[in-house]
Every structure is written in structure tokens, then in C-alpha cells.
Design an enzyme around this catalytic site. Structure first.
Site, PDB file in Angstrom:
ATOM      1  N   THR A   1       0.052  29.370  28.236  1.00  0.00           N
ATOM      2  CA  THR A   1       1.077  28.441  27.772  1.00  0.00           C
ATOM      3  C   THR A   1       2.448  28.755  28.348  1.00  0.00           C
ATOM      4  O   THR A   1       2.769  29.918  28.637  1.00  0.00           O
ATOM      5  CB  THR A   1       1.172  28.500  26.234  1.00  0.00           C
ATOM      6  OG1 THR A   1       2.304  27.766  25.789  1.00  0.00           O
ATOM      7  CG2 THR A   1       1.329  29.927  25.741  1.00  0.00           C
TER       8      THR A   1
ATOM      9  N   TYR B   1       3.005  32.897  18.716  1.00  0.00           N
ATOM     10  CA  TYR B   1       2.051  32.181  19.563  1.00  0.00           C
ATOM     11  C   TYR B   1       2.209  32.603  21.021  1.00  0.00           C
ATOM     12  O   TYR B   1       1.243  32.994  21.696  1.00  0.00           O
ATOM     13  CB  TYR B   1       2.253  30.672  19.419  1.00  0.00           C
ATOM     14  CG  TYR B   1       1.546  29.855  20.476  1.00  0.00           C
ATOM     15  CD1 TYR B   1       0.167  29.921  20.617  1.00  0.00           C
ATOM     16  CD2 TYR B   1       2.267  29.013  21.332  1.00  0.00           C
ATOM     17  CE1 TYR B   1      -0.485  29.173  21.599  1.00  0.00           C
ATOM     18  CE2 TYR B   1       1.621  28.259  22.301  1.00  0.00           C
ATOM     19  CZ  TYR B   1       0.245  28.345  22.428  1.00  0.00           C
ATOM     20  OH  TYR B   1      -0.391  27.611  23.389  1.00  0.00           O
TER      21      TYR B   1
END
Length: 325
Positions: free
Chosen positions: A118, A142
Site C-alpha cells: 500500500t 495499517y
């Protein structure tokens, strides 16, 4: 026909990539616990095995039986605000499970490994568009859980030369299969375009803009939105790259330009021909102001060329899919 394992292949990006792989001639086995994915999203001839990454004995048996030539790893938790509220879940689901999967891949001599990472690993980048060489400084659990997974993968590759990974760092994935076969199904998704489509159809009372005081032209966050079908093709290119002897590495997946929250809302309203309720709300924890990719490397090294770089197409495909749901 090479047999590949796709973890999380019943989910949004995993199912589109599974479809692209089968169309490219691969035999695909999907391994998914169906916590957020759907069995019907695994389209034949791909096959589904229901299981959790924490069930390492079950996964080891599958690997022993199937002679996989590659693992494409999508399974994980992906909601930034939730990661701030429940970081342990993210380190377990993302980092710990990835480590266990890498260990199994090494044990079973699976040579190729493609990891779903990501843009959150960059945190708040100092320069935009962001290249793969930009400093990694994630600002939420995250992003940190994904970066720790990247470290694990590349450290394993350094110790085991037969193990050759590619890490794909996604920017904002959106849209649905142009043929209407697949799309995003998570009911409580936080992705802006998905939420806009739900609001446009009356499934949400209003769309919330989280923060209107960011240092951007209209005060709302700017993101690089990539069509999920283009992203699926990037995975096929990455696998072909490894199979052809290409070097392991990190590659950004995006279009190199961004849209603000307000611009996405306007695009959705233009696509459907009517307005819907919008309200402002405080900033969410862990949201950087601007994230836009420099995807020169994947285009140069793998020959990846996006075919759906059109925000009108992206939002319309998301809306049409939401109608089908």
C-alpha cells in the site's frame, strides 16, 4: 498450466486478479476465510479452498498437494481508522500471517511471491508524485503492518535466493469489472467511490467528507484512483516478470494524478445525473493530505500500461456494480 495460490482471492482486488490470471492461462486456487470475501466472487475455472492463514497445517497440506509456482498474497485487513483503534488486529492479520505464509512458501520451495502492499507505507510524503525510493514513514498501524511485512519478505529473499518477490504498492483502488462480473461487495466499506455509489442509491443517508482544512486546493484529501482491472493486470505482469527472470523489487501502482474528495463527489453526481446528501465531518486519524503515485518503474520494467485511466469510467462502473448488488 502453472498453478498459483491466491490468498484473499474472494475479496475485491483478489477476485479481479484471479479472473485476470485465469484469462491469462493460469490454474488458480484461491485460499480465503470469507470474512470479507464472497465465495461467488471466485469465478470458474478458479477453485476456492476456505481457510484462514492462521491455519498453517491446512495451508501446508494444500501447498504439498498442489505444487504451486507462485503465491499472490492479498489476504489482510485494510481499513486505516480501524487500524488506529485496533492495532493488534492489524499486526496479527497482516504482519504475523504474512510471516507465516512466507515461511510456508520457503518450506515448499515456491519461487515467486507477489505481495499486496500500500501507499500507506509512505506516510505523508515530502514530494509528490511519490517514487518507490521515497522514504517509508507510515503514520498508522495499517501502513506499519504492511511495511513490516515488506521487510519480512525481502529479508527472506536475501537469505533464500530461490525465493523471488515483487511488492506492489497500491494507491486508491476503485471501480468494477467492465463486464459486470465482479466489484466491491463489502457492505461497510470506507472507500470513497464505493461510499459515494451507496449514497447515490440511497443506501446511506449521506456521504461524509472527513476534513475540509487540508493543505490542498479545495481543502479535502487528494488521492490517485486506479481502476481495479488495471491493477489486476499489473499482477499478471508482475508474475510474468518473475517467470521471465526479472529482478525482485517494489513497484507503485497508480496513474500519476489525483482527485480530491470534492472532485470525486462531483464526478459521481455527474455520472448519475443527480445530487445526493453530503456533510462535513472532522478529520480521520491517519489520513495524509495527498497521495499520488509515480508509476514510471512498473511501466518501464514490466510494460504495464493502464487502459481505464478515466475517472468517469471508474465512478460509473462502481455505481453500476452497486446497482446490481
Amino acid at each position: 498450466m502453472p498453478t498459483v495460490l491466491v490468498t484473499g482471492g474472494a475479496g475485491y482486488i483478489g477476485s479481479h486478479t484471479t479472473l485476470a490470471l485465469t484469462q491469462a492461462g493460469y490454474d488458480v486456487i484461491v485460499y480465503d476465510n470469507l470474512s470479507t470475501g464472497r465465495a461467488e466472487a471466485v469465478l470458474p475455472p478458479a477453485r476456492l479452498v476456505v481457510g484462514d492463514l492462521a491455519e498453517t497445517a491446512k495451508l501446508a497440506t494444500l501447498m504439498a498437494e498442489s505444487r504451486f509456482t507462485a503465491v499472490l498474497h492479498f489476504a489482510g485487513s485494510i481499513i486505516v481508522p480501524e487500524s488506529v483503534e485496533n492495532p493488534i488486529k492489524y499486526y496479527k492479520n497482516n504482519t504475523t500471517n504474512t510471516t507465516a505464509l512466507v515461511e510456508l512458501a520457503l518450506r515448499h520451495r515456491i519461487p515467486h511471491f507477489i505481495f499486496s502492499s500500500t501507499a500507506a507505507v509512505y506516510g505523508i510524503p515530502k514530494t509528490v508524485p511519490v517514487t518507490e525510493d521515497a522514504p517509508t514513514a507510515p503514520i498508522n498501524p495499517y501502513g506499519r503492518s504492511k511495511l513490516m511485512s515488506e521487510w519480512t519478505i525481502f529479508d527472506a529473499a536475501a537469505a533464500h535466493p530461490h525465493f523471488r518477490p515483487v511488492v506492489l504498492r497500491y494507491f486508491n483502488v476503485a471501480g468494477a469489472d467492465p463486464g459486470g462480473r465482479l466489484g466491491q461487495c463489502t457492505p461497510q466499506a470506507t472507500h470513497l467511490i464505493k461510499v459515494a455509489a451507496q449514497t447515490a442509491l440511497g443506501r446511506r443517508e449521506a456521504l461524509s467528507i472527513f476534513g475540509t482544512d487540508y493543505p490542498t486546493p479545495d481543502g479535502t484529501c487528494i488521492r490517485d484512483y486506479i481502476h481495479v482491472t488495471d491493477l489486476a493486470e499489473a499482477h499478471v505482469r508482475a508474475l510474468r516478470h518473475l517467470e521471465g527472470g526479472g529482478a525482485p523489487g517494489v513497484f507503485n501502482c497508480g496513474y500519476g494524478h489525483g482527485y480530491s474528495v470534492r472532485e470525486i463527489i462531483a464526478a459521481m453526481q455527474a455520472a448519475i445525473g443527480h445530487t445526493f446528501a453530503v456533510r462535513t465531518a472532522p478529520r480521520r486519524a491517519g489520513d495524509p493530505p495527498v497521495l499520488v503515485a509515480d508509476s514510471t518503474r512498473i511501466q518501464r520494467v514490466m510494460g504495464w500500461q493502464p487502459k481505464h485511466d478515466c475517472i468517469e469510467e471508474i465512478v460509473k462502473s462502481a455505481y453500476l456494480w452497486e446497482q446490481r448488488l
